[in-house]
Design an enzyme around this catalytic site. Structure first.
Site, short mmCIF file in Angstrom:
data_model
loop_
_atom_site.label_atom_id
_atom_site.label_comp_id
_atom_site.label_asym_id
_atom_site.label_seq_id
_atom_site.Cartn_x
_atom_site.Cartn_y
_atom_site.Cartn_z
N HIS A 248 1.17 5.18 8.38
CA HIS A 248 1.81 3.98 8.60
C HIS A 248 3.30 3.79 8.12
O HIS A 248 4.11 3.31 8.73
CB HIS A 248 1.12 2.72 8.13
CG HIS A 248 1.44 1.71 7.08
ND1 HIS A 248 1.12 2.26 5.61
CD2 HIS A 248 2.25 0.66 6.94
CE1 HIS A 248 1.52 1.47 4.99
NE2 HIS A 248 2.26 0.40 5.54
N SER B 70 0.81 -1.02 0.07
CA SER B 70 -0.01 -0.05 -0.11
C SER B 70 0.86 1.25 0.18
O SER B 70 0.34 2.20 -0.58
CB SER B 70 -0.98 0.00 1.19
OG SER B 70 -0.18 -0.10 2.25
N GLU B 71 1.90 1.24 0.73
CA GLU B 71 2.99 2.32 0.57
C GLU B 71 4.49 1.71 0.44
O GLU B 71 4.66 0.56 1.30
CB GLU B 71 2.92 3.36 1.63
CG GLU B 71 1.83 4.30 1.37
CD GLU B 71 0.48 3.96 2.08
OE1 GLU B 71 -0.45 4.45 1.99
OE2 GLU B 71 0.69 3.16 3.12
N THR B 72 5.50 2.30 -0.10
CA THR B 72 6.89 1.87 -0.17
C THR B 72 7.54 3.52 0.34
O THR B 72 7.33 4.37 -0.21
CB THR B 72 7.20 1.52 -1.23
OG1 THR B 72 6.53 0.31 -1.54
CG2 THR B 72 8.82 1.16 -1.38
#
Length: 224
Positions: free
Chosen positions: A73, A46-48
């Site tokens: 997050h 979902s995020e990097t």
């Protein structure tokens, strides 16, 4: 091959659940925005996060389809991994502290991407929701115990990138805390846990437990 680490952020009390986060410690290995976006899409989290300066805590955050000035997050995970007391994001400087096995960040609600906060009458209604079609980013929530400040939530990004539901989303919990003006304990997704609370100066604190999942190269993505 670009090495990256995988963390689970906002884990439950026993270290279970949490939202996976990819972290590329050597951001210089992927210097351009287009290359970072392509890698974030390939990794599929979902995020990097790309770490541009581990000492200053300078980071760059991407979803599979776009760059984010701030996200909850990724900041909690990067703060835990780097061991710094602040992070530098395009949105602003994010404070970081640790307490009782938790990593907590301070940020402003105005830094969070827009979210539709949709309240339901009971936690069971949130549990029963089906994934909506792509469109608006929806944070569905209901009180579990309003007096105690406990909330049941699920997050639907509304993007056509293969991520139908986010397991745990700090920015959305931050926005909900700003709206309600009180500390919250949020159970999201399958059982992730997010702790929040208003802080002086208009800041909101968001935090939880972080667990290291793996360190790998892009060629090993399927084993995460």
């Amino acid at each position: 091959m670009t090495d990256h680490e995988v963390l689970r952020v906002f884990c439950g009390p026993g270290g279970e659940y949490g939202n996976e986060l990819g972290v590329v410690r050597d951001g210089a290995a992927v210097p351009g925005r287009a290359e970072r976006q392509a890698l974030a899409r390939e990794l599929g989290f979902s995020e990097t996060v790309f770490v541009d300066d581990p000492v200053r805590g300078e980071i760059d955050i991407y979803t599979p389809t776009l760059r984010l000035p701030f996200a909850g997050h990724p900041c909690v995970g990067a703060g835990w991994l780097l061991g710094v007391d602040r992070l530098v994001t395009p949105a602003g400087v994010v404070g970081v502290r640790r307490e009782g096995g938790l990593t907590l960040i301070e940020a402003r609600a105005g830094w969070a991407p827009p979210r539709t906060l949709r309240q339901y009458g009971a936690a069971a209604e949130v549990d029963a929701l089906e994934v909506p079609p792509p469109g608006e980013w929806i944070y569905a929530w209901a009180w579990q115990d309003e007096a105690a400040g406990t909330v049941r939530a699920r997050a639907f990004p509304g993007r056509d990138d293969g991520i139908d539901e986010d397991e745990a989303t700090g920015a959305a919990a931050l926005l909900l805390t700003a709206r309600l003006g009180r500390a919250l304990t949020v159970t999201q997704g399958r059982g992730s846990r997010i702790l929040t609370g208003p802080r002086p100066g208009g800041l909101i604190e968001v935090g939880g437990r972080v667990v290291r999942e793996a360190a790998q190269g892009v060629g090993d993505v399927g084993s995460a």
